[in-house]
Design a protein around this motif. Sequence first.
Motif, short mmCIF file in Angstrom:
data_model
loop_
_atom_site.label_atom_id
_atom_site.label_comp_id
_atom_site.label_asym_id
_atom_site.label_seq_id
_atom_site.Cartn_x
_atom_site.Cartn_y
_atom_site.Cartn_z
N HIS A 59 1.01 -1.24 0.04
CA HIS A 59 -0.10 0.06 0.04
C HIS A 59 1.06 1.10 -0.03
CE1 HIS A 59 -3.19 -2.86 1.08
NE2 HIS A 59 -2.19 -3.42 2.26
N PRO A 60 0.99 1.79 -1.00
CA PRO A 60 2.16 3.10 -1.30
C PRO A 60 1.27 4.44 -0.95
CG PRO A 60 1.01 2.51 -3.45
CD PRO A 60 0.66 1.50 -2.48
N HIS A 61 2.30 5.35 -0.86
CA HIS A 61 1.68 6.73 -0.55
C HIS A 61 1.08 7.01 0.75
CE1 HIS A 61 2.69 7.30 -4.73
NE2 HIS A 61 1.53 6.50 -4.96
N LEU A 62 1.66 6.39 1.76
CA LEU A 62 1.23 6.44 3.20
C LEU A 62 1.22 7.68 3.46
CD1 LEU A 62 0.49 5.39 6.01
CD2 LEU A 62 3.02 4.90 6.40
N ASN A 63 0.12 8.44 4.30
CA ASN A 63 0.11 9.75 4.76
C ASN A 63 0.40 10.79 3.81
OD1 ASN A 63 -0.74 9.14 7.40
ND2 ASN A 63 1.21 8.83 7.87
N HIS A 64 0.25 10.61 2.32
CA HIS A 64 0.35 11.80 1.26
C HIS A 64 -0.79 12.72 0.85
CE1 HIS A 64 1.70 13.29 -2.55
NE2 HIS A 64 2.76 12.61 -2.54
N GLU A 65 -0.42 13.69 0.98
CA GLU A 65 -1.33 14.91 1.00
C GLU A 65 -2.29 14.52 -0.28
OE1 GLU A 65 0.57 18.60 0.62
OE2 GLU A 65 1.51 18.10 -1.20
#
Length: 227
Positions: A165-171
């Motif tokens: 699961h990529p882009h953890l906590n990405h705006e």
Amino acid sequence: MKLLLTSAGISNTSIQNALTDLLGKPIAESSALFIPTAMYAITDGADIARKVICGTLGDPFCKLGWKSLGILELTTLPTVKKELWVPMLQDTDALLVGGGDCQYLCYWMQQSGLAKLFPSLLHKTVYVGLSAGSMIMTRYGTTYGNHTLPAETDKSLGLLDFALHPHLNHEWFPENTLANLEKLAATLPVPSYAIDDQTALKVTGNAIEVVSEGQWKLFTPDKTTNH
């Protein structure tokens, strides 16, 4: 197999060092092919593909100083003789697989015949994934639904026995909070890695190494590892 599964590209020195280690030589002495196919099934995909190739969007990927860089468009391959593209693929040091729609990418990897080559190809060629390009090698994939593929089309190839699961906590992806990804991971029968854009997974054979200058978390049925 030799894979580097990134969230957003070669975003820091640690990930770049991992890539160099997998290649066994400097990037400047290595050839690469970029697969933009997954991008065409998302909004403004053609322009996003152009920006990734030019290095004006996101972290370095195509613009890393490769000795040579070519484009491999999967949707064209079923109508092209294999002797034109298979030898080229076999001579390439790195396969750069861009992000976008997992289902669309998985379909064309299978339809083009590329997926069938992976068991032999990835002993030599390094697979470098970006977002969806990373996810489809695992047991979990997503879709934007901007295509007319049959609903039952696979969303991943399942070559690796975990989920990513990529882009953890990405705006740009406000739904990708740690709490939400933990709930998602609880619904899956395999371990799940949640990684931010400063993190990648380096896979060599059966060995998995987390390469990170950021935040990541591993969810398993028995325990959770947090960094």
